[in-house]
Design a protein around this motif. Structure first.
Motif, PDB file in Angstrom:
ATOM      1  N   GLY A  30     -71.930  22.207  51.049  1.00  0.00           N
ATOM      2  CA  GLY A  30     -71.238  21.301  51.968  1.00  0.00           C
ATOM      3  C   GLY A  30     -71.756  19.873  51.937  1.00  0.00           C
ATOM      4  N   ARG A  31     -72.529  19.537  50.935  1.00  0.00           N
ATOM      5  CA  ARG A  31     -73.061  18.187  50.822  1.00  0.00           C
ATOM      6  C   ARG A  31     -72.351  17.440  49.701  1.00  0.00           C
ATOM      7  NH1 ARG A  31     -77.565  21.338  50.555  1.00  0.00           N
ATOM      8  NH2 ARG A  31     -78.253  20.419  48.597  1.00  0.00           N
ATOM      9  N   SER A  32     -72.401  16.118  49.752  1.00  0.00           N
ATOM     10  CA  SER A  32     -71.818  15.281  48.709  1.00  0.00           C
ATOM     11  C   SER A  32     -72.745  15.217  47.513  1.00  0.00           C
ATOM     12  CB  SER A  32     -71.593  13.862  49.232  1.00  0.00           C
ATOM     13  OG  SER A  32     -70.679  13.871  50.290  1.00  0.00           O
ATOM     14  N   ALA A  33     -72.166  14.937  46.349  1.00  0.00           N
ATOM     15  CA  ALA A  33     -72.963  14.821  45.127  1.00  0.00           C
ATOM     16  C   ALA A  33     -72.366  13.741  44.238  1.00  0.00           C
ATOM     17  CB  ALA A  33     -72.995  16.147  44.380  1.00  0.00           C
ATOM     18  N   LEU A  34     -73.214  13.063  43.513  1.00  0.00           N
ATOM     19  CA  LEU A  34     -72.807  12.113  42.491  1.00  0.00           C
ATOM     20  C   LEU A  34     -73.323  12.644  41.168  1.00  0.00           C
ATOM     21  CD1 LEU A  34     -71.699   9.360  41.501  1.00  0.00           C
ATOM     22  CD2 LEU A  34     -73.979   8.429  41.965  1.00  0.00           C
ATOM     23  N   ALA A  35     -72.413  12.874  40.219  1.00  0.00           N
ATOM     24  CA  ALA A  35     -72.801  13.395  38.909  1.00  0.00           C
ATOM     25  C   ALA A  35     -72.504  12.341  37.855  1.00  0.00           C
ATOM     26  CB  ALA A  35     -72.042  14.679  38.606  1.00  0.00           C
ATOM     27  N   VAL A  36     -73.527  11.824  37.227  1.00  0.00           N
ATOM     28  CA  VAL A  36     -73.365  10.841  36.157  1.00  0.00           C
ATOM     29  C   VAL A  36     -73.861  11.497  34.871  1.00  0.00           C
ATOM     30  CG1 VAL A  36     -73.952   8.535  35.344  1.00  0.00           C
ATOM     31  CG2 VAL A  36     -73.733   8.971  37.804  1.00  0.00           C
ATOM     32  N   PHE A  37     -72.911  11.972  34.076  1.00  0.00           N
ATOM     33  CA  PHE A  37     -73.199  12.617  32.806  1.00  0.00           C
ATOM     34  C   PHE A  37     -72.493  11.826  31.713  1.00  0.00           C
ATOM     35  CE2 PHE A  37     -72.959  16.954  35.204  1.00  0.00           C
ATOM     36  CZ  PHE A  37     -74.223  16.769  35.726  1.00  0.00           C
ATOM     37  N   PRO A  38     -72.950  11.931  30.477  1.00  0.00           N
ATOM     38  CA  PRO A  38     -72.244  11.247  29.383  1.00  0.00           C
ATOM     39  C   PRO A  38     -70.874  11.868  29.140  1.00  0.00           C
ATOM     40  CG  PRO A  38     -73.962  12.671  28.513  1.00  0.00           C
ATOM     41  CD  PRO A  38     -74.109  12.680  30.010  1.00  0.00           C
ATOM     42  N   THR A  39     -70.033  11.179  28.394  1.00  0.00           N
ATOM     43  CA  THR A  39     -68.733  11.721  28.012  1.00  0.00           C
ATOM     44  C   THR A  39     -68.953  13.072  27.339  1.00  0.00           C
ATOM     45  OG1 THR A  39     -67.830   9.514  27.708  1.00  0.00           O
ATOM     46  CG2 THR A  39     -66.681  11.312  26.592  1.00  0.00           C
ATOM     47  N   GLY A  40     -68.202  14.066  27.798  1.00  0.00           N
ATOM     48  CA  GLY A  40     -68.346  15.406  27.249  1.00  0.00           C
ATOM     49  C   GLY A  40     -69.511  16.179  27.829  1.00  0.00           C
ATOM     50  N   GLY A  41     -70.144  15.628  28.870  1.00  0.00           N
ATOM     51  CA  GLY A  41     -71.321  16.259  29.449  1.00  0.00           C
ATOM     52  C   GLY A  41     -71.043  17.330  30.478  1.00  0.00           C
ATOM     53  N   GLY A  42     -69.785  17.549  30.831  1.00  0.00           N
ATOM     54  CA  GLY A  42     -69.450  18.639  31.742  1.00  0.00           C
ATOM     55  C   GLY A  42     -69.208  18.243  33.183  1.00  0.00           C
ATOM     56  N   LYS A  43     -68.765  17.009  33.425  1.00  0.00           N
ATOM     57  CA  LYS A  43     -68.500  16.570  34.803  1.00  0.00           C
ATOM     58  C   LYS A  43     -67.360  17.354  35.438  1.00  0.00           C
ATOM     59  CE  LYS A  43     -67.984  12.328  33.343  1.00  0.00           C
ATOM     60  NZ  LYS A  43     -68.494  12.356  31.972  1.00  0.00           N
ATOM     61  N   SER A  44     -66.313  17.613  34.676  1.00  0.00           N
ATOM     62  CA  SER A  44     -65.135  18.288  35.227  1.00  0.00           C
ATOM     63  C   SER A  44     -65.470  19.648  35.821  1.00  0.00           C
ATOM     64  CB  SER A  44     -64.059  18.452  34.148  1.00  0.00           C
ATOM     65  OG  SER A  44     -63.650  17.198  33.668  1.00  0.00           O
ATOM     66  N   LEU A  45     -66.329  20.383  35.159  1.00  0.00           N
ATOM     67  CA  LEU A  45     -66.722  21.700  35.662  1.00  0.00           C
ATOM     68  C   LEU A  45     -67.353  21.591  37.047  1.00  0.00           C
ATOM     69  CD1 LEU A  45     -67.506  24.803  34.245  1.00  0.00           C
ATOM     70  CD2 LEU A  45     -69.622  23.864  35.156  1.00  0.00           C
ATOM     71  N   CYS A  46     -67.985  20.456  37.329  1.00  0.00           N
ATOM     72  CA  CYS A  46     -68.684  20.265  38.606  1.00  0.00           C
ATOM     73  C   CYS A  46     -67.743  20.223  39.799  1.00  0.00           C
ATOM     74  CB  CYS A  46     -69.547  19.002  38.557  1.00  0.00           C
ATOM     75  SG  CYS A  46     -70.954  19.150  37.430  1.00  0.00           S
ATOM     76  N   TYR A  47     -66.446  19.966  39.578  1.00  0.00           N
ATOM     77  CA  TYR A  47     -65.492  20.094  40.683  1.00  0.00           C
ATOM     78  C   TYR A  47     -64.533  21.258  40.469  1.00  0.00           C
ATOM     79  CZ  TYR A  47     -62.470  17.151  37.695  1.00  0.00           C
ATOM     80  OH  TYR A  47     -61.749  16.628  36.654  1.00  0.00           O
ATOM     81  N   GLN A  48     -64.304  21.644  39.225  1.00  0.00           N
ATOM     82  CA  GLN A  48     -63.390  22.749  38.975  1.00  0.00           C
ATOM     83  C   GLN A  48     -63.972  24.081  39.439  1.00  0.00           C
ATOM     84  OE1 GLN A  48     -62.713  22.296  34.771  1.00  0.00           O
ATOM     85  NE2 GLN A  48     -61.168  20.708  35.071  1.00  0.00           N
ATOM     86  N   LEU A  49     -65.224  24.343  39.147  1.00  0.00           N
ATOM     87  CA  LEU A  49     -65.837  25.616  39.544  1.00  0.00           C
ATOM     88  C   LEU A  49     -65.953  25.734  41.064  1.00  0.00           C
ATOM     89  CD1 LEU A  49     -68.518  27.559  37.706  1.00  0.00           C
ATOM     90  CD2 LEU A  49     -68.597  27.395  40.164  1.00  0.00           C
TER      91      LEU A  49
END
Length: 108
Positions: A30-49
């Motif tokens: 229930g907390r906010s997060a900032l994910a700074v990964f390189p292109t192709g680093g898997g950011k999308s999974l961090c909200y899709q899952l």
């Protein structure tokens, strides 16, 4: 189902990439997060899952139509009900997506 099981079932990965698990667990707590990964680093999974763990629909805002299309194709190929709304869609497609949102059949 826990996050590792969802990761394997829907995304075909046995392990998270560096940083992903911490972001996912933070969001699920229930907390906010900032994910700074390189292109192709898997950011999308961090909200899709996490979207699979929450009730209702998760809305993702993206300015890139091509990226949205790629992600929707990826998700639907894995049995995750997802759709995009953008300027390339016809009226019938927009209506169908609206119906999916109203009926609760869409997840993302």
């Amino acid at each position: 189902m826990n996050t590792k099981q969802l990761l394997e079932k829907y995304f075909g990965f046995s392990e998270f990439r560096p940083g992903q698990e911490q972001v996912v667990e933070t969001l699920l707590a229930g907390r906010s997060a900032l994910a700074v990964f390189p292109t192709g680093g898997g950011k999308s999974l961090c909200y899709q899952l996490p979207a699979l763990c929450f009730d209702g629909v998760t809305i993702v805002v993206s300015p890139l139509i091509a990226l949205m299309k790629d992600q929707i194709d990826f998700l639907t190929a894995r049995g995750i009900p997802a759709a995009r709304l953008d300027s390339s869609l016809g009226l019938d497609e927009v209506r169908s997506i609206g119906e999916g949102l109203a009926s609760g059949t869409l997840k993302l």
